[in-house]
Design a protein around this motif. Structure first.
Motif, short mmCIF file in Angstrom:
data_model
loop_
_atom_site.label_atom_id
_atom_site.label_comp_id
_atom_site.label_asym_id
_atom_site.label_seq_id
_atom_site.Cartn_x
_atom_site.Cartn_y
_atom_site.Cartn_z
N VAL A 152 15.83 43.87 -14.62
CA VAL A 152 16.51 44.54 -13.59
C VAL A 152 15.62 44.88 -12.39
N ARG A 153 14.28 44.90 -12.31
CA ARG A 153 13.67 45.04 -11.21
C ARG A 153 14.39 43.59 -10.23
N ILE B 279 22.57 33.15 -7.53
CA ILE B 279 23.01 33.14 -9.11
C ILE B 279 21.80 33.35 -9.72
N ILE B 280 21.67 34.67 -10.72
CA ILE B 280 20.66 34.90 -11.26
C ILE B 280 20.94 34.87 -12.88
N ARG B 281 20.17 33.81 -13.65
CA ARG B 281 20.48 33.34 -15.00
C ARG B 281 19.53 34.31 -15.97
N VAL B 282 20.22 34.79 -16.89
CA VAL B 282 19.67 35.61 -17.85
C VAL B 282 19.80 35.08 -19.28
N THR B 283 18.52 35.03 -19.93
CA THR B 283 18.60 34.52 -21.35
C THR B 283 18.15 35.67 -22.17
N ALA B 284 18.15 35.37 -23.57
CA ALA B 284 17.95 36.31 -24.74
C ALA B 284 16.60 36.81 -24.54
N ALA B 285 15.46 36.15 -23.94
CA ALA B 285 14.18 36.39 -23.80
C ALA B 285 13.96 37.39 -22.69
N ASP B 286 14.87 37.63 -21.96
CA ASP B 286 14.96 38.92 -20.92
C ASP B 286 15.32 40.38 -21.84
N PHE B 287 15.42 39.95 -23.06
CA PHE B 287 16.00 41.46 -23.70
C PHE B 287 15.01 41.43 -24.86
N ILE B 288 14.01 40.56 -24.93
CA ILE B 288 13.25 40.86 -26.16
C ILE B 288 12.29 41.95 -26.27
N ASP B 289 11.97 42.96 -25.25
CA ASP B 289 11.39 44.19 -25.36
C ASP B 289 11.83 44.93 -24.01
N ALA B 290 10.92 46.04 -23.88
CA ALA B 290 11.40 47.08 -22.81
C ALA B 290 10.79 46.42 -21.63
N PRO B 291 9.51 45.72 -21.52
CA PRO B 291 8.97 45.23 -20.32
C PRO B 291 9.75 44.11 -19.78
N ALA B 292 10.10 43.32 -20.70
CA ALA B 292 11.23 42.00 -20.42
C ALA B 292 12.44 42.70 -19.55
N VAL C 222 25.28 47.55 -18.67
CA VAL C 222 24.82 49.06 -18.97
C VAL C 222 23.37 49.45 -18.32
N LEU C 223 22.38 48.45 -18.53
CA LEU C 223 20.92 48.44 -17.91
C LEU C 223 21.14 48.57 -16.50
#
Length: 303
Positions: free
Chosen positions: A286-287, A268-281, A199-200
């Motif tokens: 997304v950038r 391959i772009i790896r995404v973790t929970a840290a990438d959702f921790i707040d709006a700046p992350a 969605v992001l």
């Protein structure tokens, strides 16, 4: 008396009618008291057991509703919406359920939107989606709930079911949110975080990512799947939950799989929970993905 023929959960009235005495019911063994007027043979420790235990007190037309219905169906809801209370609905005009540990609702509902889960009366998955959307969920959370209903591995309903429930719900709170969410739903998303990331990216203006897309090597052999990505751009996105790091075998498998994918020309772009921790992350990830997509457009062309 021998109480072995009584059910797991009974009302005090039923027990007395069966010949038990109040002294029998006051014994700690085998009886627990999850609700006033209810006795249970088992300790009631989770929501499903609580829902089962309350059945002897449920009016005929009552049903589990909202967050409780979601939990019984296995539809994800955010932790801020979780509750130990049982949400119980009755049709408008009926007497609401009045009990400690119960949140009572008067509900305008079609009979088609009430079903059962393991014998428990409950609002249908599609109607529960409507009720969750009306309950203050964010866009990505509404999409995640819808994704779970459609999930191909264990579907709870169809897009037509969701549309039908929405048509019967139209004009009430959350209707627009659901209409906007319908085109974004996917039967392939395996977790709420994958849905949130999808969605992001869509809301950032990127083309809809493919879900569970195949990654092939130059000989056409399947290397594996990525959670999200764009096959024509050879971009794969993987959401790595905690098990990817805590399970040594999974970690080794991932490293080998990503190596083969990169050798086949994929990013391959790896995404973790840290990438959702707040709006700046979230903005940063997304950038990063947007920049990668733009670079691939320059490499492969616009088509």
């Amino acid at each position: 008396m021998d109480d072995s023929q009584l059910g797991t959960h009974i009302s005090v009235g039923e027990a007395l009618a069966a010949g038990m005495t109040r002294e029998d019911l006051r014994r700690d063994d085998p009886w627990h008291t999850p609700f006033w007027g209810i006795r249970s043979r088992v300790e009631v420790t989770d929501l499903r057991r609580r829902a089962e235990a309350f059945i002897p007190r449920m009016p005929d037309r009552a049903f589990y509703f909202g967050p409780t219905a979601a939990a019984l169906h296995g539809i994800p809801i955010p932790s801020r919406k979780e509750t130990v209370a049982l949400h119980i609905g009755v049709p408008t005009g009926q007497r609401r359920v009045d009990a400690r540990g119960v949140v009572a609702h008067h509900v305008i509902i079609d009979v088609r939107d009430i079903t059962t889960v393991d014998g428990l009366p409950v609002a249908s998955p599609a109607r529960t989606w409507c009720d969750l959307a009306a309950g203050g969920l964010h866009r990505h959370e509404v999409v995640a709930a819808g994704d779970r209903i459609l999930w191909a591995a264990a579907p709870l309903g169809t897009v037509d079911d969701l549309r039908g429930a929405l048509s019967r719900y139209e004009g009430r709170r959350g209707s627009k949110l659901m209409r906007d969410a319908l085109p974004v739903l996917s039967a392939g998303s395996a977790s709420p975080r994958e849905t949130w990331l999808r969605v992001l990216l869509i809301d950032a203006g990127l083309p809809d990512p493919e879900v569970q897309l195949e990654v092939l090597n130059k000989w056409g052999r399947l290397i594996g799947h990525c959670d999200l990505g764009w096959a024509r751009r050879r971009i794969g996105i993987e959401y790595e939950g905690e098990h990817h790091r805590s399970d040594a075998a999974q970690w080794a498998y991932d490293i080998q799989r990503y190596r083969e994918m990169e050798q086949a020309g994929w990013i391959i772009i790896r995404v973790t929970a840290a990438d959702f921790i707040d709006a700046p992350a979230r903005s940063r990830i997304v950038r990063q993905i947007t920049a990668t997509f733009s670079a691939r457009v320059r490499t492969f062309g616009v088509g």
